[in-house]
Design a protein around this motif. Structure first.
Motif, short mmCIF file in Angstrom:
data_model
loop_
_atom_site.label_atom_id
_atom_site.label_comp_id
_atom_site.label_asym_id
_atom_site.label_seq_id
_atom_site.Cartn_x
_atom_site.Cartn_y
_atom_site.Cartn_z
N VAL A 412 0.83 -1.20 0.00
CA VAL A 412 0.00 0.00 0.00
C VAL A 412 0.87 1.26 0.00
CG1 VAL A 412 -1.82 1.27 1.20
CG2 VAL A 412 -1.87 -1.22 1.15
N SER A 413 1.99 1.23 0.72
CA SER A 413 2.88 2.40 0.77
C SER A 413 3.40 2.75 -0.61
CB SER A 413 4.05 2.15 1.72
OG SER A 413 3.62 2.08 3.05
N MET A 414 3.85 1.74 -1.37
CA MET A 414 4.38 2.01 -2.72
C MET A 414 3.29 2.52 -3.65
SD MET A 414 7.25 -0.93 -3.53
CE MET A 414 6.35 -2.34 -2.86
N ALA A 415 2.10 1.92 -3.54
CA ALA A 415 1.00 2.37 -4.39
C ALA A 415 0.57 3.78 -4.00
CB ALA A 415 -0.18 1.41 -4.29
N HIS A 416 0.52 4.07 -2.72
CA HIS A 416 0.11 5.40 -2.24
C HIS A 416 1.14 6.45 -2.66
CE1 HIS A 416 -0.32 8.69 0.71
NE2 HIS A 416 -1.61 8.39 0.64
N LYS A 417 2.41 6.11 -2.54
CA LYS A 417 3.48 7.06 -2.88
C LYS A 417 3.52 7.34 -4.38
CE LYS A 417 8.51 7.62 -2.66
NZ LYS A 417 9.79 7.02 -2.20
#
Length: 613
Positions: A412-417
């Protein structure tokens, strides 16, 4: 087509707070099962309550110097709060000191008596020489006359499985104070199990899909069926509803007669509290309904012998014949789901012996899902299991935090970033499709395990998918793709696939980890209630049923119940396709990693005791 599924959960004694050994046997497994059944669309009725009769309550009240009802009220409330904190999704968690329960128990007794399955016999009862109080069978220990085990109880020997009477034991002793009991003649009502032997045998021999340890133990019980006392010389309990007995305050029904009837009485209470007094019948008198009973192994005999015997006798299906009473032809258990013991340093958890970790302390420090996970993946499903802080820390850090929590966080962090939302995927590669197909297939694999009450296997399969998703991310290296503008579509595809598998794994883990499942759902852009939680509601004892006899509960008393509206939750078993463009929430760590030192020391409230101390 949906099915009515009764989830009957063992009734914890209201003589103290519950420890993790209790909820490992009756609590978490039953809730995992009930949550899964709701997710696949079945109509679940999950019932239980606090067991508030019998000598153990009197002993504890005397020790604390308070009336027994006051003791029950206090611990009933504590237990309710603890079970809600653990997220156990009861439709009704009530208590046995209600007017409704007394009346339902008395109806079952009258029906059995009318059909000839309650017989009066003069028998030998055990009393304490110092107090004059009746000692229940389970409060007497000694050497088994059959196999020689030194820890046999007055009702059965767990080592050889044979039914016993306290007077059968060699060198009997009271578990309360170690004294040798006196045996005196007394008249009691006995459940005529020999008259029910053929019907019980026919029913048990048809239970081919039970856990092998449960079925073997239950079948062994058939070898030595004797009439079993269903009344006691005690002044605390349900009055015997027979002329000449009901006003005798020194004679009450056996706590294990009234406790198992609680499954029915709780269902009836739930029905009239829901506004449809006859609604309970859909789970109890419909041949197509199924019922699962969850408890620890020391209660098997009451659920695979005594309770079925009572149901058969009430229906008139034993050697004496007879007709069904007011409640009709009540269904017998579909399965008795018994767990073994969760132990600590090889000893059964016991508050009285100081071998204990209380649920409340555990929840305050580690939260509910850590305990639910440990019980599900490493609990005593089919063998006794020793709880150690070392194993708990390892499971939480390496599996919950490193495997599942890290998968959610980094995906989720990579997608959010990089996108701020669920990205639009491009063309799927064979590797993408392989992972997506594996996640889809896992619903059947995990679901089969849950439906068969193989909770450890189900969790193992769900975590296998988590491991596979982590391997996919390691192989695709999206952090490298993010550095190359020309590969942005591939980055979007990889992250979409990973997010979809996270959503799939979260669905499969929802019955096990409902609290963190709600968090993951919201992190993926979901709104509303994904996994419904139980609530505590204060109610009044205003049952329309009227019990008879001396010492029945007063009308109008208030008490807390556990209940909930689980129909509004969004969690359903099966893939929910992610919608590209859905905004993501920046994640925070899903699980807190524990200090490795905890494995060596334990927490201050349950420290590890060095060997030899």
């Amino acid at each position: 087509m949906s099915q009515h599924v009764l989830t009957s959960v063992a009734w914890p004694y209201a003589n103290g707070p519950r420890h993790i050994g209790h909820v490992a046997g009756f609590g978490v497994p039953s809730d995992v099962f009930a949550r899964y059944q709701r997710m696949i669309g079945n109509n679940v009725l999950m019932v239980s309550g606090t067991d508030e009769h019998g000598t153990p309550l009197l002993v504890q009240a005397e020790k604390e110097g308070i009336p027994v009802q006051e003791l029950c009220d206090r611990y009933n409330r504590i237990i309710v709060e603890d079970l809600v904190g653990l997220g156990l999704s009861y439709d009704l968690f009530t208590r046995t000191t209600t007017r409704n329960h007394y009346a339902v128990v008395q109806e079952l007794f009258r029906g059995l008596n009318d059909n000839g399955y309650m017989i009066r016999q003069t028998t030998t009862g055990a009393i304490s020489p110092t107090t004059g109080r009746t000692l229940p069978d389970r409060y007497i220990e000694g050497t088994c006359p059959i196999c020689g085990a030194t820890d046999a109880r007055g009702d059965q020997c767990d080592t050889c499985g044979n039914q016993l009477d306290p007077s059968d034991l060699i060198d009997p002793r009271s578990k309360i104070n170690g004294e040798t009991p006196e045996f005196v003649e007394t008249e009691h009502f006995m459940l005529d199990l020999p008259a029910l032997a053929d019907a019980l045998g026919e029913w048990l021999h048809g239970r081919e899909d039970w856990r092998p340890n449960v079925l073997k133990f239950s079948l062994n019980l058939l070898k030595d069926l004797r009439p079993r006392a269903m009344s006691r010389d005690i002044d605390w309990g349900v009055p015997i509803p027979i002329e000449g007995w009901q006003d005798n305050n020194a004679k009450k029904l056996y706590v294990w007669f009234d406790a198992v009837v609680g499954y029915l009485s709780a269902s009836i209470e739930w029905a009239w509290r829901s506004g449809d007094p006859e609604a309970w019948r859909a789970w109890w008198t419909d041949p197509d309904a199924v019922s699962y009973y969850f408890m620890g192994k020391d209660n098997i005999t009451f659920h695979s012998q005594i309770w079925p015997g009572e149901l058969l006798g009430y229906r008139g299906l034993g050697a004496h014949g007879g007709e069904a009473g007011e409640f009709g032809e009540l269904d017998l258990p579909t399965e008795v789901v018994s767990s073994e013991f969760l132990t600590m340093s090889g000893s059964k958890f016991s508050s009285s012996k100081g071998v204990v970790i209380y649920v409340r302390d555990f929840l305050e420090e580690f939260g509910p899902d850590a305990l639910r996970y440990f019980i599900s993946v490493a609990g005593p499903e089919t063998t006794d299991t020793d709880f150690t802080w070392d194993e708990f820390v390892r499971r939480v850090n390496q599996e919950l935090a490193n495997e599942w929590g890290n998968l959610v966080n980094r995906t989720v962090s990579m997608a959010h970033k990089n996108f701020g939302e669920i990205p639009q995927p491009g063309t799927f590669t064979d590797g993408d499709r392989e992972l997506l197909d594996a996640a889809l297939a896992a619903y059947d694999t995990v679901g089969t395990c849950l439906g068969e009450c193989r909770f450890k296997a189900g969790m193992t399969e769900a975590m296998r998918l988590v491991a596979r998703a982590n391997q996919y991310i390691a192989a695709e290296e999206p952090w490298k793709l993010a550095k190359d503008p020309d590969r942005r579509e591939r980055l979007a595809t990889v992250l979409y696939v990973a997010l979809q598998v996270v959503a799939d794994a979260n669905t499969m883990l929802t019955p096990y980890l409902p609290f963190s499942a709600q968090t993951v759902f919201e992190t993926l852009g979901g709104t509303g209630e994904w996994a419904a939680q139980p609530t505590v509601r204060e109610v009044t004892d205003d049952s329309p049923r009227t019990p008879v006899g001396v010492g029945v509960p007063e009308a109008g008393r208030s008490y807390p119940i556990i209940t909930g509206d689980y129909t509004r939750q969004q969690a359903r078993w099966g893939r929910t396709e992610l919608v590209p463009g859905t905004a993501l929430t920046k994640p925070t760590p899903l699980f807190r990693k524990l200090d490795p030192e905890l494995a060596e020391t334990g927490p201050s409230w349950a420290p590890v005791t060095p060997a030899g101390e």
